[in-house]
Design a protein around this motif. Structure first.
Motif, PDB file in Angstrom:
ATOM      1  N   GLY A  25       5.277 -15.511   2.665  1.00 46.12           N
ATOM      2  CA  GLY A  25       4.881 -14.205   3.168  1.00 46.12           C
ATOM      3  C   GLY A  25       5.686 -13.101   2.512  1.00 46.12           C
ATOM      4  O   GLY A  25       6.482 -13.344   1.599  1.00 46.12           O
ATOM      5  N   LEU A  26       5.448 -11.879   2.970  1.00 45.49           N
ATOM      6  CA  LEU A  26       6.156 -10.711   2.443  1.00 45.49           C
ATOM      7  C   LEU A  26       7.303 -10.340   3.372  1.00 45.49           C
ATOM      8  O   LEU A  26       7.095 -10.028   4.546  1.00 45.49           O
ATOM      9  CB  LEU A  26       5.203  -9.516   2.316  1.00 45.49           C
ATOM     10  N   TYR A  27       8.519 -10.349   2.828  1.00 42.15           N
ATOM     11  CA  TYR A  27       9.720  -9.950   3.547  1.00 42.15           C
ATOM     12  C   TYR A  27      10.078  -8.540   3.056  1.00 42.15           C
ATOM     13  O   TYR A  27      10.389  -8.348   1.877  1.00 42.15           O
ATOM     14  CB  TYR A  27      10.879 -10.882   3.239  1.00 42.15           C
ATOM     15  N   VAL A  28      10.052  -7.570   3.959  1.00 47.59           N
ATOM     16  CA  VAL A  28      10.408  -6.205   3.574  1.00 47.59           C
ATOM     17  C   VAL A  28      11.787  -5.895   4.158  1.00 47.59           C
ATOM     18  O   VAL A  28      11.999  -6.009   5.364  1.00 47.59           O
ATOM     19  CB  VAL A  28       9.382  -5.172   4.082  1.00 47.59           C
ATOM     20  N   PHE A  29      12.720  -5.531   3.284  1.00 44.77           N
ATOM     21  CA  PHE A  29      14.091  -5.230   3.702  1.00 44.77           C
ATOM     22  C   PHE A  29      14.304  -3.718   3.654  1.00 44.77           C
ATOM     23  O   PHE A  29      14.091  -3.080   2.610  1.00 44.77           O
ATOM     24  CB  PHE A  29      15.085  -5.950   2.791  1.00 44.77           C
ATOM     25  N   PHE A 290       4.555   1.360   7.148  1.00 40.78           N
ATOM     26  CA  PHE A 290       5.600   0.425   7.555  1.00 40.78           C
ATOM     27  C   PHE A 290       6.225   0.841   8.877  1.00 40.78           C
ATOM     28  O   PHE A 290       6.533   2.009   9.096  1.00 40.78           O
ATOM     29  CB  PHE A 290       6.689   0.358   6.480  1.00 40.78           C
ATOM     30  N   THR A 291       6.431  -0.151   9.730  1.00 40.02           N
ATOM     31  CA  THR A 291       7.123   0.056  10.994  1.00 40.02           C
ATOM     32  C   THR A 291       8.602  -0.259  10.808  1.00 40.02           C
ATOM     33  O   THR A 291       9.063  -0.530   9.699  1.00 40.02           O
ATOM     34  CB  THR A 291       6.550  -0.860  12.085  1.00 40.02           C
ATOM     35  N   PHE A 292       9.330  -0.278  11.914  1.00 38.59           N
ATOM     36  CA  PHE A 292      10.737  -0.697  11.915  1.00 38.59           C
ATOM     37  C   PHE A 292      10.888  -1.939  12.782  1.00 38.59           C
ATOM     38  O   PHE A 292      11.948  -2.204  13.344  1.00 38.59           O
ATOM     39  CB  PHE A 292      11.618   0.443  12.426  1.00 38.59           C
ATOM     40  N   GLY A 295       9.923  -8.848  11.068  1.00 38.25           N
ATOM     41  CA  GLY A 295       8.929  -9.901  10.932  1.00 38.25           C
ATOM     42  C   GLY A 295       8.504 -10.128   9.501  1.00 38.25           C
ATOM     43  O   GLY A 295       8.764  -9.305   8.614  1.00 38.25           O
ATOM     44  N   ILE A 296       7.845 -11.257   9.272  1.00 35.53           N
ATOM     45  CA  ILE A 296       7.320 -11.622   7.961  1.00 35.53           C
ATOM     46  C   ILE A 296       5.839 -11.261   7.938  1.00 35.53           C
ATOM     47  O   ILE A 296       5.088 -11.599   8.854  1.00 35.53           O
ATOM     48  CB  ILE A 296       7.507 -13.130   7.708  1.00 35.53           C
ATOM     49  N   ASN A 301      -3.953  -7.417   4.730  1.00 38.61           N
ATOM     50  CA  ASN A 301      -5.093  -6.516   4.842  1.00 38.61           C
ATOM     51  C   ASN A 301      -5.311  -6.073   6.277  1.00 38.61           C
ATOM     52  O   ASN A 301      -5.505  -4.884   6.552  1.00 38.61           O
ATOM     53  CB  ASN A 301      -6.350  -7.188   4.282  1.00 38.61           C
ATOM     54  N   LYS A 302      -5.259  -7.011   7.200  1.00 39.53           N
ATOM     55  CA  LYS A 302      -5.491  -6.694   8.609  1.00 39.53           C
ATOM     56  C   LYS A 302      -4.407  -5.792   9.174  1.00 39.53           C
ATOM     57  O   LYS A 302      -4.671  -4.916  10.003  1.00 39.53           O
ATOM     58  CB  LYS A 302      -5.582  -7.981   9.419  1.00 39.53           C
ATOM     59  N   ASN A 303      -3.165  -5.995   8.734  1.00 34.19           N
ATOM     60  CA  ASN A 303      -2.025  -5.271   9.311  1.00 34.19           C
ATOM     61  C   ASN A 303      -1.427  -4.254   8.349  1.00 34.19           C
ATOM     62  O   ASN A 303      -0.242  -3.944   8.431  1.00 34.19           O
ATOM     63  CB  ASN A 303      -0.948  -6.279   9.734  1.00 34.19           C
ATOM     64  N   ARG A 304      -2.237  -3.710   7.467  1.00 38.54           N
ATOM     65  CA  ARG A 304      -1.665  -2.863   6.416  1.00 38.54           C
ATOM     66  C   ARG A 304      -1.056  -1.564   6.928  1.00 38.54           C
ATOM     67  O   ARG A 304      -0.236  -0.947   6.240  1.00 38.54           O
ATOM     68  CB  ARG A 304      -2.713  -2.566   5.333  1.00 38.54           C
ATOM     69  N   PHE A 305      -1.413  -1.124   8.134  1.00 40.96           N
ATOM     70  CA  PHE A 305      -0.804   0.084   8.691  1.00 40.96           C
ATOM     71  C   PHE A 305       0.263  -0.226   9.738  1.00 40.96           C
ATOM     72  O   PHE A 305       0.756   0.675  10.412  1.00 40.96           O
ATOM     73  CB  PHE A 305      -1.875   1.005   9.275  1.00 40.96           C
ATOM     74  N   THR A 306       0.615  -1.505   9.859  1.00 42.45           N
ATOM     75  CA  THR A 306       1.686  -1.902  10.793  1.00 42.45           C
ATOM     76  C   THR A 306       2.561  -2.977  10.139  1.00 42.45           C
ATOM     77  O   THR A 306       2.926  -3.975  10.770  1.00 42.45           O
ATOM     78  CB  THR A 306       1.118  -2.428  12.121  1.00 42.45           C
ATOM     79  N   LEU A 307       2.900  -2.787   8.880  1.00 45.25           N
ATOM     80  CA  LEU A 307       3.722  -3.765   8.166  1.00 45.25           C
ATOM     81  C   LEU A 307       5.143  -3.786   8.740  1.00 45.25           C
ATOM     82  O   LEU A 307       5.704  -2.742   9.080  1.00 45.25           O
ATOM     83  CB  LEU A 307       3.752  -3.427   6.673  1.00 45.25           C
ATOM     84  N   LYS A 308       5.705  -4.970   8.842  1.00 44.34           N
ATOM     85  CA  LYS A 308       7.010  -5.148   9.470  1.00 44.34           C
ATOM     86  C   LYS A 308       8.135  -5.128   8.430  1.00 44.34           C
ATOM     87  O   LYS A 308       7.919  -5.444   7.259  1.00 44.34           O
ATOM     88  CB  LYS A 308       7.035  -6.467  10.245  1.00 44.34           C
ATOM     89  N   ARG A 309       9.337  -4.777   8.909  1.00 46.95           N
ATOM     90  CA  ARG A 309      10.498  -4.726   8.014  1.00 46.95           C
ATOM     91  C   ARG A 309      11.743  -5.247   8.726  1.00 46.95           C
ATOM     92  O   ARG A 309      11.921  -5.017   9.926  1.00 46.95           O
ATOM     93  CB  ARG A 309      10.760  -3.288   7.547  1.00 46.95           C
TER      94      ARG A 309
END
Length: 339
Positions: A25-29, A290-292, A295-296, A301-309
């Motif tokens: 998955g995508l891990y955003v730091f 991106f939110t704050f 999560g991974i 596509n489904k969550n593109r406006f609520t990406l986790k970091r």
């Protein structure tokens, strides 16, 4: 007292296995400031880590993930394909000067991309943002009992160190949706009996536009973090539209027409944005937000406006960062198994 999950991770073999089988998955730091929190007159919580730890973390990302940029993420979002590898994205919020002075040279030396989310009202200005002003006021004024009672702060507030006091008052301010941020600042000054002659030191806390353009030309994607960094869910839809659209237009003008496709919600908690926010982002052709929330990201596509970091904080080193990720894996696995 250690949590149940922390006790599990005391067994080094468990952590090694956990890390070996970390999910795809995508891990955003996410970072805010780089440097020593003890050197600031303002909010110490904004300092994610020192330069030394940031350099180590960049090496950690290179060794454990495929580090991507916003353009690659945008392609992945629209391809709607399942992620079958471990990807990482590095982000910074606000646009502080130390992002340019400390983070940018280390990113450049490591040849790693990142995204800087910019609150446009502060760029090229000697302007102190509301959270830093509140921190400065607490550090430089006597906190009497009437103030503590009025702001419903806990007993013993006066005995806490300034770091904890700042955290608790900012938490209270962020949760109040009844008054504007400007009104809250005025009220805090009044409640602390601030002398009108008492002024904060002038200091360039944020980058200027030349710096923003330079990093943009050298591997750093620029995204929007609104104009004023006000919490979107506290605003009427018209005000949200202004913050989301005007920041985008300002950035694109300063970047000579380069499109701004990404957005980070100020504060970024579950209650910091709403349906009006995401509707507005989509209307003005943002591709992701991106939110704050930790999560991974797997369903891009489904969550593109609520990406986790994952927030980097408290000057954590690589081992602490790795352990905190493993704790998250365990919690998510156990949570899923009980559903």
């Amino acid at each position: 007292m250690m949590s149940y999950y922390q006790r599990i991770l005391q067994l080094s073999v468990v952590e090694k296995l956990c890390w070996h089988f970390k999910p795809h998955g995508l891990y955003v730091f996410n970072y805010h400031r780089i440097g020593d929190e003890n050197d600031t007159a303002f909010d110490p919580h904004l300092f994610s880590c020192t330069q030394e730890h940031f350099k180590e973390q960049l090496e950690f990302y290179k060794n454990n993930f495929e580090v991507i940029n916003i353009e690659t993420l945008n392609s992945l979002i629209h391809s709607n394909k399942k992620i079958n590898k471990r990807l990482a994205l590095i982000t910074f919020d606000d646009g502080y000067l130390d992002n340019y002075l400390h983070a940018y040279p280390l990113l450049k030396a490591a040849n790693l991309p990142a995204c800087f989310f910019i609150a446009t009202d502060f760029i090229d200005q000697q302007k102190v943002p509301w959270w830093d002003e509140i921190a400065w006021l607490l550090k430089n004024n006597e906190l009497h009992q009437e103030f503590i009672k009025k702001w419903q702060l806990p007993n013993g507030f006066q005995t806490l160190d300034s770091r904890e006091q700042i955290y608790l008052l900012l938490k209270k301010v962020k949760s109040d949706t009844k008054t504007t941020m400007e009104e809250k600042l005025i009220q805090i000054r009044m409640d602390l009996n601030i002398d009108e002659r008492q002024v904060m030191p002038k200091e360039q806390l944020f980058m200027d536009w030349d710096m923003v353009r330079e990093v943009s030309a050298n591997g750093i994607t620029i995204g929007s973090h609104t104009c004023s960094h006000r919490i979107l869910s506290h605003l009427e839809e018209q005000e949200q539209t202004f913050e989301i659209l005007q920041s985008k237009q300002k950035l694109e003008t300063q970047l000579n027409g380069q499109p701004v496709r990404s957005f980070a919600y100020p504060v970024g908690g579950e209650t910091s944005y709403n349906k009006s926010s995401t509707k507005c982002l989509e209307e003005f052709e943002y591709q992701m937000a991106f939110t704050f929330l930790p999560g991974i990201n797997t369903r891009l596509n489904k969550n593109r406006f609520t990406l986790k970091r994952f927030a980097i904080s408290d000057n954590c080193n690589v081992e602490t960062l790795k352990s905190s990720l493993c704790l998250h894996f365990i919690k998510e696995t156990l949570s899923a198994s009980t559903e």
